[in-house]
Design a protein around this motif. Structure first.
Motif, PDB file in Angstrom:
ATOM      1  N   ALA A  94     -19.313   4.680  -0.296  1.00  0.00           N
ATOM      2  CA  ALA A  94     -17.995   4.341  -1.106  1.00  0.00           C
ATOM      3  C   ALA A  94     -18.480   4.833  -2.652  1.00  0.00           C
ATOM      4  O   ALA A  94     -19.770   4.940  -2.930  1.00  0.00           O
ATOM      5  N   GLN A  96     -17.524   3.424  -5.681  1.00  0.00           N
ATOM      6  CA  GLN A  96     -18.040   2.328  -6.508  1.00  0.00           C
ATOM      7  C   GLN A  96     -17.125   2.228  -7.956  1.00  0.00           C
ATOM      8  O   GLN A  96     -17.465   1.651  -8.692  1.00  0.00           O
ATOM      9  N   CYS A 101     -12.726   0.006  -4.502  1.00  0.00           N
ATOM     10  CA  CYS A 101     -14.319  -0.413  -4.699  1.00  0.00           C
ATOM     11  C   CYS A 101     -14.418  -1.541  -5.747  1.00  0.00           C
ATOM     12  O   CYS A 101     -15.312  -2.501  -5.527  1.00  0.00           O
ATOM     13  N   GLN A 106     -14.820  -1.875  -0.431  1.00  0.00           N
ATOM     14  CA  GLN A 106     -15.263  -0.270  -0.262  1.00  0.00           C
ATOM     15  C   GLN A 106     -14.801   0.323   0.808  1.00  0.00           C
ATOM     16  O   GLN A 106     -14.890   1.527   0.827  1.00  0.00           O
ATOM     17  N   THR A 107     -14.588  -0.537   2.044  1.00  0.00           N
ATOM     18  CA  THR A 107     -14.049   0.368   3.265  1.00  0.00           C
ATOM     19  C   THR A 107     -12.734   0.861   2.832  1.00  0.00           C
ATOM     20  O   THR A 107     -12.234   1.718   3.776  1.00  0.00           O
ATOM     21  N   CYS A 109     -12.169   2.796  -0.003  1.00  0.00           N
ATOM     22  CA  CYS A 109     -12.213   3.527  -1.190  1.00  0.00           C
ATOM     23  C   CYS A 109     -11.403   4.800  -1.007  1.00  0.00           C
ATOM     24  O   CYS A 109     -11.152   5.533  -0.010  1.00  0.00           O
ATOM     25  N   ALA A 287     -17.636  -3.957   4.477  1.00  0.00           N
ATOM     26  CA  ALA A 287     -18.124  -3.935   3.088  1.00  0.00           C
ATOM     27  C   ALA A 287     -19.564  -4.579   2.772  1.00  0.00           C
ATOM     28  O   ALA A 287     -19.820  -5.380   3.772  1.00  0.00           O
TER      29      ALA A 287
END
Length: 339
Positions: A94, A96, A101, A106-107, A109, A287
């Motif tokens: 990801a 970030q 994020c 994050q999954t 992204c 995540a």
């Protein structure tokens, strides 16, 4: 430090070779891991067969997203104390920086899909280089072979966190493959009054009972009566199991879908969802919070994946691993490659 390193490269669907090259060096912010064990799952078989959606694969590629190993070297800016530490790591790369994020999702992204073993070099190799920020170091005394199952365990942990089980609830798990059996272990720690495991195969049902299920039944034994479960976690990805999960839930119940179905799977009944006021969530990947939860549970013995492993093969036996994973043999559990 130089020296030879082997890896499996899938050049294109159906074509692979075992290659040997110089050991990769970690760059700034990266670590090099000596792979101990790498799990083979259905998504690796999809990558090999060419049936994985094009947006989620890049050829040529070194597969392997489920793995454990030991930090072998660190790049500039990385704590040298990590060298020699047993570890696993997140697969999603990801960004970030995007809104999702920043929200801890994050999954989801929005910068585009990138994952170890699918678009980035994976762990079907002697060594793996990846960003140090993805690492989840393990307790010193854990079994590294079992730790190779922490990637699917993290996906299950994401499902458990989303499902939010409470003590004394009635919980059901549909599917007793790797994800389902890991789900049984994590959910049993929530002290449900009932924990039902459902699978058509005798051996997985037997394992489910050993891992904490209070009842283990085939779909035929469960039948199609009114739903009675507070939480249903679906892990099979079979054509009808998402719909079955919703039928098992009580009115006002919660359903978490983790199995990835093939095209043509049965849809969910909108009338059932509406009238029963079900909460339905989907999980794809894990995540950082879910990884931390899974690693903590593993370090403290709440997750015991060792019984799920049925085969340990050499790296050169990749072709045999593909055959086993695609065989449909109910005696085949988790297959590991051991570099």
């Amino acid at each position: 430090m130089s020296g030879p390193a082997r890896s499996i490269v899938v050049e294109r669907p159906g074509a692979f070779r075992l290659v040997e090259a110089e050991r990769p060096d970690p760059g700034p912010g990266e670590v090099r891991v000596r792979v101990h064990a790498a799990g083979v799952c259905a998504s690796d078989r999809e990558l090999f067969d060419g049936t994985r959606p094009a947006d989620y694969a890049r050829y040529p590629v070194v597969p392997g997203h489920e793995w454990s190993g030991t930090v072998d070297a660190v790049g500039e800016g990385v704590d040298p104390a990590l060298v020699g530490r047993g570890t696993v790591a997140e697969g999603f790369r990801a960004c970030q920086r995007c809104e999702r994020c920043r929200a801890g999702e994050q999954t989801l992204c929005t910068a585009g899909y990138a994952e170890t073993g699918f678009t980035e070099p994976g762990a079907f190799a002697d060594y793996l280089v990846l960003p140090a920020r993805l690492l989840h170091p393990l307790a010193p005394d854990v079994d590294l072979t079992s730790a190779a199952l922490l990637e699917p365990a993290a996906v299950v942990a994401a499902a458990v966190l989303r499902g939010a089980p409470r003590a004394g609830e009635r919980i059901a798990v549909l599917g007793c493959g790797t994800l389902g059996l890991l789900a049984v272990q994590l959910l049993s720690a929530a002290t449900p009054v009932e924990l039902l495991a459902v699978d058509p195969r005798p051996r997985p049902l037997e394992l489910a009972g050993e891992m904490g299920a209070t009842r283990a039944l085939t779909p035929e034994q469960v039948g199609e009566g009114p739903g009675a479960f507070d939480l249903v976690v679906e892990t099979a990805g079979a054509p009808g199991t998402a719909a079955d999960a919703c039928r098992l839930a009580r009115r006002g119940g919660r359903v978490v879908l983790t199995g990835v179905p093939e095209p043509g799977a049965l849809g969910l009944d909108p009338v059932l969802l509406l009238v029963n006021q079900l909460t339905v969530a989907g999980i794809f990947g894990a995540a950082p919070a879910a990884w931390s939860y899974a690693v903590h549970a593993f370090n403290h013995g709440l997750l015991r994946p060792k019984k799920l492993v049925s085969h340990q093969l050499s790296l050169a036996s990749f072709g045999e691993a593909m055959r086993l994973v695609g065989s449909g043999d109910p005696e085949v559990g988790k297959v590991l490659l051991m570099p």
